[in-house]
Design a protein around this motif. Structure first.
Motif, PDB file in Angstrom:
ATOM      1  N   GLN A  24     -17.389   2.302  -9.757  1.00 51.40           N
ATOM      2  CA  GLN A  24     -18.331   1.587  -8.892  1.00 51.40           C
ATOM      3  C   GLN A  24     -19.240   0.679  -9.719  1.00 51.40           C
ATOM      4  N   PHE A  25     -19.724   1.177 -10.847  1.00 48.59           N
ATOM      5  CA  PHE A  25     -20.571   0.348 -11.715  1.00 48.59           C
ATOM      6  C   PHE A  25     -19.776  -0.820 -12.308  1.00 48.59           C
ATOM      7  N   THR A  26     -18.531  -0.566 -12.684  1.00 48.13           N
ATOM      8  CA  THR A  26     -17.707  -1.625 -13.253  1.00 48.13           C
ATOM      9  C   THR A  26     -17.511  -2.754 -12.256  1.00 48.13           C
ATOM     10  N   GLU A  27     -17.307  -2.402 -11.000  1.00 48.57           N
ATOM     11  CA  GLU A  27     -17.033  -3.404  -9.975  1.00 48.57           C
ATOM     12  C   GLU A  27     -18.217  -4.325  -9.704  1.00 48.57           C
ATOM     13  N   ILE A  28     -19.416  -3.900 -10.076  1.00 51.31           N
ATOM     14  CA  ILE A  28     -20.577  -4.781  -9.914  1.00 51.31           C
ATOM     15  C   ILE A  28     -21.074  -5.309 -11.265  1.00 51.31           C
ATOM     16  N   GLY A  29     -20.245  -5.105 -12.312  1.00 49.53           N
ATOM     17  CA  GLY A  29     -20.570  -5.667 -13.620  1.00 49.53           C
ATOM     18  C   GLY A  29     -21.599  -4.904 -14.419  1.00 49.53           C
ATOM     19  N   GLU A  30     -21.948  -3.689 -14.016  1.00 54.48           N
ATOM     20  CA  GLU A  30     -22.900  -2.872 -14.770  1.00 54.48           C
ATOM     21  C   GLU A  30     -22.111  -2.028 -15.769  1.00 54.48           C
ATOM     22  N   PHE A  31     -21.657  -2.679 -16.855  1.00 55.75           N
ATOM     23  CA  PHE A  31     -20.733  -2.028 -17.778  1.00 55.75           C
ATOM     24  C   PHE A  31     -21.380  -0.898 -18.578  1.00 55.75           C
ATOM     25  N   GLY A  32     -22.657  -1.048 -18.913  1.00 52.03           N
ATOM     26  CA  GLY A  32     -23.340   0.007 -19.661  1.00 52.03           C
ATOM     27  C   GLY A  32     -23.399   1.304 -18.871  1.00 52.03           C
ATOM     28  N   ASP A  33     -23.781   1.201 -17.595  1.00 51.17           N
ATOM     29  CA  ASP A  33     -23.831   2.394 -16.750  1.00 51.17           C
ATOM     30  C   ASP A  33     -22.435   2.955 -16.507  1.00 51.17           C
ATOM     31  N   ALA A  34     -21.452   2.066 -16.408  1.00 44.52           N
ATOM     32  CA  ALA A  34     -20.070   2.532 -16.226  1.00 44.52           C
ATOM     33  C   ALA A  34     -19.625   3.365 -17.424  1.00 44.52           C
ATOM     34  N   LEU A  35     -19.904   2.880 -18.630  1.00 45.28           N
ATOM     35  CA  LEU A  35     -19.501   3.624 -19.828  1.00 45.28           C
ATOM     36  C   LEU A  35     -20.179   4.987 -19.913  1.00 45.28           C
ATOM     37  N   LYS A  36     -21.422   5.071 -19.443  1.00 45.75           N
ATOM     38  CA  LYS A  36     -22.116   6.365 -19.434  1.00 45.75           C
ATOM     39  C   LYS A  36     -21.408   7.358 -18.524  1.00 45.75           C
ATOM     40  N   GLU A  37     -20.953   6.889 -17.363  1.00 49.52           N
ATOM     41  CA  GLU A  37     -20.253   7.780 -16.443  1.00 49.52           C
ATOM     42  C   GLU A  37     -18.904   8.211 -17.015  1.00 49.52           C
ATOM     43  N   TYR A  38     -18.196   7.267 -17.645  1.00 50.43           N
ATOM     44  CA  TYR A  38     -16.905   7.629 -18.235  1.00 50.43           C
ATOM     45  C   TYR A  38     -17.090   8.634 -19.373  1.00 50.43           C
ATOM     46  N   GLN A  39     -18.183   8.490 -20.116  1.00 47.62           N
ATOM     47  CA  GLN A  39     -18.460   9.451 -21.192  1.00 47.62           C
ATOM     48  C   GLN A  39     -18.748  10.842 -20.622  1.00 47.62           C
ATOM     49  N   LYS A  40     -19.398  10.896 -19.459  1.00 45.35           N
ATOM     50  CA  LYS A  40     -19.627  12.187 -18.810  1.00 45.35           C
ATOM     51  C   LYS A  40     -18.301  12.864 -18.489  1.00 45.35           C
ATOM     52  N   ALA A  41     -17.333  12.065 -18.063  1.00 43.74           N
ATOM     53  CA  ALA A  41     -16.010  12.624 -17.779  1.00 43.74           C
ATOM     54  C   ALA A  41     -15.381  13.187 -19.047  1.00 43.74           C
ATOM     55  N   LEU A  42     -15.532  12.478 -20.168  1.00 43.58           N
ATOM     56  CA  LEU A  42     -14.945  12.944 -21.425  1.00 43.58           C
ATOM     57  C   LEU A  42     -15.659  14.171 -21.967  1.00 43.58           C
ATOM     58  N   GLU A  43     -16.929  14.324 -21.632  1.00 41.14           N
ATOM     59  CA  GLU A  43     -17.640  15.528 -22.055  1.00 41.14           C
ATOM     60  C   GLU A  43     -17.052  16.775 -21.411  1.00 41.14           C
ATOM     61  N   VAL A  44     -16.502  16.603 -20.204  1.00 37.46           N
ATOM     62  CA  VAL A  44     -15.873  17.733 -19.517  1.00 37.46           C
ATOM     63  C   VAL A  44     -14.425  17.890 -19.969  1.00 37.46           C
TER      64      VAL A  44
END
Length: 653
Positions: free
Chosen positions: A535-555
């Protein structure tokens, strides 16, 4: 429904300022009498709207109506013919009328608005980024959501209506209700529509040419498609008839079986449903019938036109049932496996919004991704869980009874609960409190021990979760050396014990094997974090998108999907080395879903082409071909770049 995600920012601003808004006096609009002229040549609208209403409280002096900012009000007259003062607030698209004297509760009142304006397609919309009104030389549409006439209680205050639309004779006017046409001066024709049932008539369109008339499954559709989309009219009409027949078998007779379908344009909502009319965007139509879009919008003839939410806080009923109609139709046409996939995706989308609870949906900005996740996806999740709790035989009876009992009326969550309890013969208070009035979802933990008994074996254990008020039956599946055993456990509070007798020795106990309950698990947390990142990527908020993807990798460090999405962000930023590293990590991960393999090879090939390494690029495309995976046209994509190197788009600077 997830398009135009930039409205997320508007949603946050609206929510922050909601508490500061002045309270609007409560009124009930009973009817409209609208006289309007539309000029495609000048892209203009001139209108008068007579609004009959009654106060729902005493001493109402300043009724408030929503009206599009593109429209200029020149005069407001009360029921006695007196000019009354009014003011505009462009921030919330409202007109506040200052009455000469207070109105008593239930006292009938009338106001007549005279106004005009232009809809060129460039005006500010009530929802940022989505167009609800547009007047062009070859077509026009004015949707209810555009607030092209004064509106009270958006999507909740039902009304009867008569509206007369004057337009040049070469145009056909499409509207809801019984139509009469009268020829006027200068080749103009006035089309008058009367809608005698309280609903939400008032969405109109101007079209040219003859429609495609398609009969299917006993329903006849008139389709006004333009240009390249004309050939899609027949397949769309055929599918609409099939959907109408299927939903009629569940919900009962629709308010109108034969529908008119009008193409809008690429910036309008993909789908919009009005009484007897479906508006489909040029982008939404596509190159084959969009089954999800069709089933969702046809369902709104029941959930929106026939029955509507009492207030915006109950809009999950219409949005959730429309979304669940998609799911049921896909189950009907594609089987149980497709149902499982749809439910999984719906649950993930629902869990992207933790707050507020569904019953506070009125705080959400209309058409925002959070709004759809809460009211449509979580609403559909609640409906699916209700289906599981009450059983397959009683579930469709609940939906049909709701449609019949509240036909042409508003419905609340409490009303829905009462119908469900009466049909199912169950007390469902805890269910509705948990899923409608509360936020959050459980995360189960299972502990068990196996004992030998004189007759076989006994599995004894405990189900734990962190929601103290939770109560719901949860399935257990005990896999044994013989036939599996199934049991329902009533999970109450944070800890519930169970005991199951089996003949064969239990090998494994599976909690909620069919994924009936909206809940978290490590796998679901990964999927939810990835969806938020998307959702963040689709609106160009790449920094917030990367934070969410990192949360996935933490799990889950081996999540190929998380690595793939991170790689996409780096690729969009032209950070090719980091992107290549992440695409390789995706290939070395769990490869869930499988298509990640082919598209990671294609993406690596593009990176090598961009960086002048053609031989390595060809090798990557060949590896993609060897997977034989053609998800989303992957094989055609690889073949294209084997013939000609990929070239990145020119930057916009």
């Amino acid at each position: 429904m997830a398009r135009n995600l930039i409205v997320t920012l508007a949603a946050l601003l609206t929510a922050a300022g909601a508490g500061a808004q002045e309270r609007r006096p409560r009124i009930d609009v009973e009817s409209y009498l609208i006289r309007a002229e539309i000029s495609p040549r000048t892209q203009s609208l001139t209108a008068t709207a007579e609004v009959r209403f009654a106060p729902l409280e005493d001493n109402v002096t300043t009724p408030v109506f929503e009206l599009n900012n593109a429209l200029t009000v020149s005069k407001v007259v009360d029921g006695k013919g007196r000019d009354v003062q009014f003011s505009r607030n462009t921030q919330d698209f409202t007109v506040r009328v200052n009455l000469p004297e207070p109105l008593a509760k239930s006292a009938p009142a009338k106001l007549t608005f005279t106004y005009e304006g232009r809809f060129t397609g460039r005006e500010e919309s009530p929802v940022y980024g989505i167009k609800f009104a547009n007047i062009q030389s070859d077509y026009a549409y004015l949707l209810y959501s555009a607030r092209w006439f004064p509106i009270n209680g958006y999507t909740s205050d039902r009304y009867t209506s008569e509206y007369a639309i004057t337009a040049p004779g070469e145009y056909k006017v499409i509207g809801s209700g019984i139509e009469t046409a009268t020829a006027g001066e200068a080749g103009k024709i006035t089309h008058t529509f009367r809608f005698s049932q309280p609903s939400f008539a008032g969405s109109i369109a101007l079209v040219q040419g003859d429609p495609a008339r398609v009969s299917s499954q006993g329903a006849t559709s008139l389709l006004y498609f333009r240009g390249a989309n004309r050939p899609m009219a027949t397949p769309y009409g055929d599918e609409i008839g099939k959907v109408m027949a299927f939903l009629t078998s569940i919900y009962g007779l629709p308010p109108q079986r034969d529908l008119t379908i009008v193409e809008t344009d690429g910036d309008a909502p993909n789908g919009y449903s009005a009484p007897g009319i479906l508006f489909l965007s040029s982008k939404g139509i596509g190159t084959r019938p969009n089954v999800r879009l069709i089933s969702n919008q046809v369902a709104r003839q029941w959930w929106g036109t026939l029955v509507s939410p009492e207030t915006r806080n109950h809009i999950w009923i219409s949005n959730g049932l429309a979304r669940y109609s998609e799911i049921m139709y896909i189950e009907h046409t594609a089987g149980a496996a497709a149902l499982e996939t749809e439910i999984r995706d719906t649950y993930i989308e629902a869990l992207t919004v933790e707050n507020p609870p569904i019953i506070q949906a009125g705080r959400m900005e209309d058409y925002s991704p959070e709004f759809w996740a809460l009211t449509a996806s979580k609403g559909a999740a609640v409906v699916n869980m209700l289906r599981y709790v009450v059983g397959e035989d009683k579930f469709p009876r609940i939906l049909r009874t709701l449609a019949e009992q509240y036909a042409w009326k508003s419905v609340s969550t409490s009303d829905f609960q009462k119908v469900a309890e009466a049909v199912a013969g169950q007390d469902l208070r805890s269910f509705f409190i948990q899923w409608i009035e509360s936020s959050g979802a459980p995360e189960f933990k299972l502990e068990y021990t196996v004992f030998r008994t004189q007759k076989g074996f006994r599995a004894m254990g405990k189900i734990s979760q962190d929601l103290d008020t939770f109560r719901m039956p949860v399935e257990l599946k005990i896999e044994t050396e013989g036939n599996p055993e199934d049991k329902k456990v009533e999970v109450v509070g944070t800890s519930s014990e169970f005991s199951v007798e089996t003949f064969g020795k239990p090998k494994k106990v599976i909690l909620d094997p069919n994924n009936r309950v909206l809940r978290f698990s490590n796998k679901i947390r990964v999927a939810v974090a990835i969806r938020r990142g998307e959702q963040f990527t689709e609106i160009g908020e790449f920094g917030d998108a990367l934070k969410e993807y990192q949360k996935a990798l933490e799990v889950n460090r081996s999540s190929s999907m998380a690595h793939y999405r991170i790689a996409e962000v780096f690729f969009l930023q032209s950070n090719y080395q980091s992107a290549a590293n992440e695409f390789r990590e995706a290939l070395n991960g769990d490869l869930d879903p499988k298509w990640i393999e082919v598209w990671s090879h294609i993406s690596l090939g593009k990176i090598f082409d961009v960086t002048g390494q053609r031989e390595r690029a060809v090798n990557s495309y060949q590896q993609a071909v060897r997977t034989k995976d053609n998800t989303q046209g992957a094989q055609e994509e690889a073949a294209k770049y084997l013939k000609k190197p990929y070239e990145r788009p020119k930057p916009n600077y």
